[in-house]
Scaffold this active site. Structure first.
Site, PDB file in Angstrom:
ATOM      1  N   HIS A 221     -22.560  16.052  -5.580  1.00 29.07           N
ATOM      2  CA  HIS A 221     -23.495  15.911  -4.560  1.00 29.07           C
ATOM      3  C   HIS A 221     -23.309  16.987  -3.436  1.00 29.07           C
ATOM      4  CE1 HIS A 221     -24.181  11.874  -6.112  1.00 29.07           C
ATOM      5  NE2 HIS A 221     -25.237  11.656  -5.409  1.00 29.07           N
ATOM      6  N   SER A 242     -29.486  11.244  -3.561  1.00 30.20           N
ATOM      7  CA  SER A 242     -28.318  10.774  -4.131  1.00 30.20           C
ATOM      8  C   SER A 242     -28.107   9.519  -5.042  1.00 30.20           C
ATOM      9  CB  SER A 242     -27.284  10.627  -2.902  1.00 30.20           C
ATOM     10  OG  SER A 242     -27.269   9.222  -2.285  1.00 30.20           O
ATOM     11  N   ASP A 243     -27.246   9.134  -5.632  1.00 32.13           N
ATOM     12  CA  ASP A 243     -27.033   8.211  -6.488  1.00 32.13           C
ATOM     13  C   ASP A 243     -26.558   7.090  -5.300  1.00 32.13           C
ATOM     14  OD1 ASP A 243     -26.871   6.665  -8.664  1.00 32.13           O
ATOM     15  OD2 ASP A 243     -26.083   7.857  -9.892  1.00 32.13           O
ATOM     16  N   ALA A 244     -26.827   5.903  -6.013  1.00 30.93           N
ATOM     17  CA  ALA A 244     -26.270   4.755  -5.076  1.00 30.93           C
ATOM     18  C   ALA A 244     -24.736   4.696  -4.696  1.00 30.93           C
ATOM     19  CB  ALA A 244     -26.547   3.459  -5.588  1.00 30.93           C
ATOM     20  N   ALA A 246     -22.982   7.226  -3.583  1.00 34.42           N
ATOM     21  CA  ALA A 246     -22.355   8.400  -3.860  1.00 34.42           C
ATOM     22  C   ALA A 246     -22.137   9.133  -2.682  1.00 34.42           C
ATOM     23  CB  ALA A 246     -23.069   9.348  -4.767  1.00 34.42           C
TER      24      ALA A 246
END
Length: 945
Positions: A221, A242-244, A246
């Protein structure tokens, strides 16, 4: 008087290009409004008439999480079709259903988080079901087809906006938010980036999602690769979501930054545009952004860049031109065409692995025994929608062969659980209803609570016979006679309440733990044991019950009984996608679970005409000896059973092909965290052992001949042609595959590498000439000596055939290229990461924002080899750039003098670099070995006269 015509702001003027409209809209947004745009759940800006927006709608093989939808085969099954036209049509169907569902439920988003283009490097990866293939070429071809279907074909407006997952080098669930993938430059460029690059360059991708893991010591990230690679591949504004959770991981679990303000600023500056964190509550993220602004870590211009990228997607989706959006009225949902497409996909995904003595296809009057834990199941995974239609293998076979010709045995162990007081666990009668839990959809299904409206289990003199399944490694499910699984809700009570195991934390799995003269029953989801109290059965930290397990019937006995009476036995084995291999959980072995091995052995002992059908999200190491036929398919969605039955009956000739290597044994596998496919000799590209079934393998009921391979080069491409003829007696598909290998490479190159493929349908006796055009850049490799792509001049073998190992035709082409040159070490030195070989070394981050360094792994010793370093007339001094404490040994092979440089940097941090200098002597072209001792980081080695 006539009222004046309201002024149309430029951002509403569809005659203007999107860029100018976005400029205008950005200029009208306040700083607080811009900050609000950075969270996944963007609030409405009512004063401008701008609606709320949500990034992210799961749609991996159908619309997921939002209730009933058409369910197609898992992504790995779509990869097994090797059919880009089919996958494009599936993408179209999924995007049409997304639009139709959004028309009646505005929770459904149009920014779809699909497809997953992570390569299936390691078969034990828990999320292998989400990817397409271990090969970058096949993965990008399938992913490009799916994104084109999702996008639609209008030149301006998009039906949905697909985001690729998960950037980058992400193949482990074990410690996925804290582990670092050490990816050398060749692997990075030749393997991990390639699938993303080709898909982005195809022009139907709206963005990417970074993965949870770190790459070369730096969280994805805050990866500089987003800027250095991704955004150079297209002129479109790509939205990075973004991923959850992260963004919070950067501080909370990875400890990469000291404060959330620093982490949020770093992610935004690296290229993350939308922060998926804290669910629907945007306040933590917006507070962090404001804090970063206050501290001077961000400027409003930085926010503008991210907001622009989101607005670019929203404009393309037609949000600001509702009267002109060509997809606004799309209503195609669960149509006959979509049902037929789901069946076609399930049929094309079936791979025939073995068919000795021509047992398949089955004769119409065959008496069948259908057995196995997956025989009457239509399993869904975490990224599935709710089934509207359902077909299990047993149901499909009943329909195709007639129920009167079919006997069934599931193969569960039927048990009673007797308490220490002499009573038995009992499931009270209750009307559980037919509705699937969570069928109405949920923005986050992980938050769905278990059912508490049913009575808890009790203990009494009359016990309930439960169906016990051991899914491997001692993980059990227990099912009541009405088909409901024992589950635990938030109140801790045990009920027969779940239609299937599932959920982010599965509440339907247990372990039997030997204790005294019986067993404790541990509920895995809570970690607590089952206890029996006057008010019912619950899980609790104290007073665990000691159970006696009474086996009423063993599964293998039931299987043997029906198998002995049949002409042919079909054993349907495989996995439950929520157990032992899923998101958050890697597998530990390739072996088929022992319970299912017992059933397979029993069937085979009772009847030698036993067919094994594996229905699974990943490969197994099964022994095909003694089995006349073996098939594999992924969990095939709503039409899985019908498709399998039609293949078994010969209505359809199987033509699926394996999208990844099937290995013989766990010993063939590298460590899960070894991402060096070259050094570790991984995947079909480099594996030197004998696979159980090779990449691209799949048999047919027909036979095909190959002839007349020809090649020519023109206009920067290699043109390959050959003919394929169906020499069998039924219409069938063939998947023709083209590979290449470098004949005399100067660096390790793949044993063979896929160049192109085509799936074609041929009538009996039909001959078809196939033509492929391959860019010559496909023959290039990443030359670490020059830090760029290079094609070696010389001979390349071109191979055509039915799999990576079933080569039918071959020829050799000679290509022009750039000859190898020694490393110009006097000019650019040796960037430490640009090694040719290594042992005991990991790549780490040189700084938190950019650059690479190397360090010895645990044990404190490592060695690097750099080939063909040109020292010219000679050097007398070496300089190393290091951080931390330790020793660097620089040894020109055959040189007169080596150098030992010791860093005593007590009190300095891992990013506090300094230079050390020592005498050395070397001349001409020679290899250099560098040894590392201790925890220091080496970034660069320079030489001077």
């Amino acid at each position: 008087m006539t009222a004046p015509t309201p002024h149309t702001p430029p951002f509403r003027d569809r005659r203007l290009p999107f860029a100018k409209r976005i400029d205008d809209l950005l200029s009208r947004l306040t700083l607080d409004e811009k900050i609000g745009f950075l969270h996944q759940f963007t609030p409405a800006v009512e004063r401008l008439g701008i609606a709320a927006f949500r990034t992210g709608q799961e749609a991996l093989h159908g619309v997921a999480w939002m209730g009933p939808a058409t369910v197609f085969p898992q992504a790995v099954g779509l990869g097994a079709t090797w059919n880009t036209d089919l996958v494009r049509r599936i993408g179209e169907a999924v995007s049409k259903e997304t639009r139709a569902m959004r028309a009646r439920d505005d929770r459904v988003g149009l920014n779809v988080w699909s497809p997953t283009v992570n390569l299936l490097r390691h078969p034990l990866w828990g999320r292998g079901e989400e990817g397409y293939s271990e090969d970058p070429n096949l993965t990008s071809a399938i992913a490009t087809a799916y994104t084109r279907g999702l996008r639609g074909d209008h030149p301006t407006y998009w039906r949905t906006a697909p985001v690729l997952k998960h950037w980058l080098a992400h193949n482990n669930e074990t410690g996925r938010d804290v582990t670092s993938s050490s990816v050398r430059p060749r692997v990075l460029n030749e393997y991990d980036l390639r699938a993303f690059r080709a898909t982005v360059e195809a022009g139907a991708t709206a963005g990417v999602m970074p993965a949870y893991n770190l790459v070369n010591g730096r969280p994805n990230h805050v990866s500089p690769y987003l800027r250095e690679h991704l955004r150079t591949w297209t002129d479109e504004d790509l939205l990075v979501c973004s991923d959850a959770g992260a963004p919070s991981n950067l501080v909370d679990s990875e400890h990469y930054f000291d404060t959330h303000e620093e982490a949020t600023a770093a992610a935004l500056l690296a290229g993350v545009d939308s922060f998926t964190d804290h669910g629907t509550d945007s306040s933590p993220i917006t507070a962090r952004v404001r804090g970063a602004l206050d501290r001077g870590l961000l400027t409003e211009a930085d926010l503008d860049t991210a907001v622009r990228r989101q607005l670019s997607v929203r404009f393309r989706l037609g949000e600001f031109d509702p009267g002109y959006d060509p997809y606004a009225l799309t209503g195609d949902f669960d149509t006959p065409a979509h049902r037929a497409l789901a069946q076609e996909a399930a049929e094309q995904a079936v791979v025939l692995l073995k068919n000795s003595a021509g047992l398949l296809p089955l004769a119409p009057d065959t008496r069948l025994a259908v057995v196995g834990l997956l025989a009457d199941e239509c399993k869904l995974d975490w990224y599935s929608g709710t089934l509207i239609h359902r077909s299990t293998p047993l149901e499909g076979i009943y329909e195709r062969f007639g129920a009167q010709r079919v006997e069934f045995a599931e193969g569960v162990d039927r048990v009673l659980l007797k308490t220490s007081a002499g009573t038995f666990l009992h499931v009270p009668e209750a009307d559980a209803g037919d509705e699937v839990h969570g069928a109405g959809g949920a923005l986050d299904p992980a938050l769905l609570a278990g059912r508490t409206d049913l009575p808890a289990l009790t203990a009494g003199p009359a016990g309930t016979e439960l169906a016990l399944v051991d899914w491997g490694e001692g993980v059990l499910t227990l099912r009541a006679p009405d088909g409901r699984y024992l589950s635990v809700a938030e109140d801790g009570r045990v009920r027969a309440s779940a239609d299937q195991p599932g959920g982010w934390v599965v509440q339907e799995t247990f372990r039997l733990e030997p204790h005294a003269n019986g067993h404790l029953l541990r509920h895995i989801g809570t970690g607590h044991h089952v206890s029996v109290a006057a008010d019912g059965v619950r899980v609790a930290e104290a007073d665990p019950e000691v159970f006696e397990l009474i086996v009423v019937e063993r599964g293998e006995d039931a299987v043997a009984r029906v198998a002995a009476q049949a002409d042919v036995v079909l054993v349907v084995a495989g996995n439950d996608p929520h157990i032992n291999g899923r998101e958050t959980e890697d597998r530990t072995t390739l072996a088929l679970p022992a319970h299912q091995e017992r059933l397979l052995r029993a069937a085979r002992a009772a009847n030698p005409s036993t067919v094994l059908a594996l229905v699974s999200a990943y490969p197994y190491a099964v022994d095909p000896a003694g089995l006349p036929a073996v098939l594999w398919t992924s969990h095939g969605g709503q039409a899985a059973g019908t498709a399998l039955a039609r293949v078994l009956a010969g209505d359809v000739s199987p033509a699926g092909r394996l999208p990844q290597t099937w290995y013989t044994d766990d010993a063939d596998l590298p460590d899960l965290l070894d991402y060096d496919v070259i050094g570790g000799r991984q995947t079909y590209l480099y594996f030197e052992g004998s696979p159980l079934f090779p990449f691209g393998h799949g048999l047919s009921y027909a036979a095909f001949s190959y002839a007349d391979l020809a090649t020519r080069t023109a206009d920067g491409s290699l043109h390959v042609t050959f003919a394929v003829t169906n020499t069998g007696d039924m219409t069938a598909d063939e998947v023709a595959q083209v590979y290449f290998r470098a004949v005399e490479p100067t660096v390790p190159r793949p044993r063979r590498e896929l160049l192109a493929h085509g799936r074609v349908r041929l009538e009996p006796g039909e001959r078809r000439e196939l033509a492929f055009e391959v860019p010559l850049s496909a023959f290039d490799f990443w030359d670490v000596a020059r830090d760029g792509w290079r094609r070696e001049p010389g001979a390349y073998e071109v191979l055509a055939g039915a799999s990576s190992e079933d080569v039918r035709l071959r020829t050799t082409v000679v290509l022009d290229g750039e000859p190898a040159a020694p490393r110009p070490v006097l000019r650019r030195g040796l960037p430490a990461v640009d090694f040719d070989e290594q042992s005991g070394v990991a790549i780490v981050d040189r700084t938190k924002s950019s650059g690479d360094a190397v360090t010895a792994t645990e044990g404190g010793w490592g060695e690097l080899l750099y080939r063909d370093c040109d020292f010219g007339d000679g050097v007398a001094e070496v300089t190393v750039t290091v951080a931390g404490e330790g020793t660097v040994e620089v040894s020109p092979v055959g040189g007169q003098v080596s150098a030992v440089l010791t860093s005593k940097a007590a009190g300095y941090g891992p990013y506090d670099y300094r230079t050390l200098t020592a005498r050395i002597a070397a001349e001409g072209v020679r290899d250099v070995r560098i040894g590392l001792r201790g925890p220091l980081r080496l970034a660069h080695v320079g030489f001077s006269g």
